[in-house]
Motif scaffolding. Structure first.
Motif, PDB file in Angstrom:
ATOM      1  N   PHE A  91       0.839  -1.197   0.000  1.00  9.66           N
ATOM      2  CA  PHE A  91       0.000   0.000   0.000  1.00  9.66           C
ATOM      3  C   PHE A  91       0.880   1.256   0.000  1.00  9.66           C
ATOM      4  O   PHE A  91       1.963   1.266   0.587  1.00  9.66           O
ATOM      5  CB  PHE A  91      -0.919   0.034   1.227  1.00  9.66           C
ATOM      6  N   GLN A 120     -11.112   7.306   1.474  1.00  7.31           N
ATOM      7  CA  GLN A 120      -9.914   6.749   2.103  1.00  7.31           C
ATOM      8  C   GLN A 120      -9.036   5.909   1.173  1.00  7.31           C
ATOM      9  O   GLN A 120      -7.878   5.663   1.475  1.00  7.31           O
ATOM     10  CB  GLN A 120     -10.294   5.843   3.302  1.00  7.31           C
ATOM     11  N   GLU A 121      -9.569   5.465   0.021  1.00 12.35           N
ATOM     12  CA  GLU A 121      -8.836   4.507  -0.800  1.00 12.35           C
ATOM     13  C   GLU A 121      -8.786   4.950  -2.266  1.00 12.35           C
ATOM     14  O   GLU A 121      -9.652   5.683  -2.735  1.00 12.35           O
ATOM     15  CB  GLU A 121      -9.485   3.120  -0.714  1.00 12.35           C
ATOM     16  N   GLN A 165      -5.110   5.833   1.133  1.00 16.92           N
ATOM     17  CA  GLN A 165      -4.413   4.547   1.012  1.00 16.92           C
ATOM     18  C   GLN A 165      -4.602   4.026  -0.403  1.00 16.92           C
ATOM     19  O   GLN A 165      -5.728   3.756  -0.830  1.00 16.92           O
ATOM     20  CB  GLN A 165      -4.965   3.549   2.030  1.00 16.92           C
ATOM     21  N   CYS A 166      -3.503   3.904  -1.142  1.00 14.29           N
ATOM     22  CA  CYS A 166      -3.595   3.545  -2.559  1.00 14.29           C
ATOM     23  C   CYS A 166      -2.826   2.264  -2.869  1.00 14.29           C
ATOM     24  O   CYS A 166      -1.855   1.922  -2.196  1.00 14.29           O
ATOM     25  CB  CYS A 166      -3.014   4.668  -3.431  1.00 14.29           C
ATOM     26  N   ARG A 167      -3.267   1.598  -3.923  1.00 13.37           N
ATOM     27  CA  ARG A 167      -2.487   0.526  -4.531  1.00 13.37           C
ATOM     28  C   ARG A 167      -1.956   1.026  -5.872  1.00 13.37           C
ATOM     29  O   ARG A 167      -2.506   1.957  -6.459  1.00 13.37           O
ATOM     30  CB  ARG A 167      -3.356  -0.717  -4.753  1.00 13.37           C
ATOM     31  N   TYR A 193       0.636   5.336   0.887  1.00  9.01           N
ATOM     32  CA  TYR A 193      -0.179   6.323   1.599  1.00  9.01           C
ATOM     33  C   TYR A 193       0.145   7.698   1.041  1.00  9.01           C
ATOM     34  O   TYR A 193       1.255   8.205   1.202  1.00  9.01           O
ATOM     35  CB  TYR A 193       0.080   6.226   3.105  1.00  9.01           C
TER      36      TYR A 193
END
Length: 293
Positions: A13, A52-53, A24-26, A15
């Motif tokens: 992940f 959040q993502e 929070q990223c991929r 951030y």
């Protein structure tokens, strides 16, 4: 698309700091395909799935990149060296300075544990500090115990991405805790058996301190001159580079060449002999380096 800065990478992940929000990223699969690994410090374009993502879509061009620790776009390196425990080492400091200069990162020398220095040694440490200042470096004397010099660090951190680096046990985490007691970073006493501290920092993370971002890292885990060539070394010693402009021959390596202004400056005490000795040792090390295929 929104943009932000990666401030932490952990377990796949990333951030991303966007204003006062952390997403929070991929990474998209295209990064693996193109062999691009997003790094802490990267400026990125991302797509938010919700508040959040999200997913990182693009990594902006980097101005520099360190492999160990893995971090990008570093403005300055705070080179933390203790006056005692472990003893102050000009050899190791010059090695760090060369690596930092080669990566076009501004160095700041920070000598810690001044509260442990006895009177006789204090004169010696102050002399070293003055010699490095004369060579063109900024030097601060600090103590995490007494807070000596800690406030003087704040202006250097503002608006910068800074890496704290140095050998184990010199007090990097203690200094960061002194800058911001809320961090409560783990510190370990120096092992009397090994004469060094244990690594206590597990991942790279940018922490907000004094309106800047600071990375507490395990230091440069590789101090080898992997990409450095002999011709680069002159530019990594600012005091030697300045004097080299007066050398008779362009491209002078300051070894056996006649009418070398650097060697004359060493003889006259304008450049400390230990700095010149390290310069020669590093040239020999680079020349002896095994070629990579």
């Amino acid at each position: 698309m929104p943009e932000g800065k990666i401030i932490k990478a952990l377990s796949g992940f990333y951030y991303v700091l966007d204003g006062d929000k952390i997403i929070q990223c991929r990474g998209r699969g295209v990064f693996r395909k193109n062999k691009i690994t997003p790094l802490v410090g990267d400026e990125v374009v991302f797509q938010a799935e919700n508040a959040q993502e999200g997913y990182i879509l693009e990594v902006k061009e980097r101005k520099n990149e360190l492999v160990r620790p893995p971090i990008a776009n570093v403005d300055q390196a705070i080179l933390v060296f203790s006056a005692v425990e472990p003893v102050f080492s000009t050899t190791l400091l010059d090695r760090f300075l060369v690596l930092v200069e080669f990566n076009q990162i501004k160095p700041l020398i920070c000598i810690t544990k001044m509260d442990l220095v006895e009177e006789g040694l204090e004169v010696e440490i102050q002399n070293y500090a003055n010699q490095y200042r004369e060579a063109g470096y900024e030097v601060l004397m600090t103590s995490s115990e007494t807070a000596e010099g800690v406030k003087e660090l704040f202006p250097y951190l503002e608006g910068q991405i800074s890496v704290f680096a140095g050998q184990s046990g010199v007090g990097k985490s203690s200094l960061l805790n002194a800058l911001n007691p809320m961090l409560e970073l783990k510190t370990n006493d120096i092992s009397s058996h090994l004469g060094r501290g244990k690594h206590t920092t597990r991942h790279v993370e940018l922490i907000s301190i004094a309106n800047g971002l600071v990375a507490d890292t395990p230091g440069f885990s590789s101090l080898e001159f992997i990409d450095l060539e002999v011709e680069d070394l002159n530019y990594c010693f600012p005091d030697i580079q300045l004097k080299s402009e007066e050398c008779k021959f362009r491209g002078c390596l300051h070894l056996a060449e006649p009418k070398c202004a650097v060697k004359l400056a060493v003889e006259n005490g304008e450049i400390p002999s230990y700095r010149y000795d390290h310069y020669k040792d590093f040239i020999e090390e680079i020349r002896d380096r095994k070629p990579r295929y």
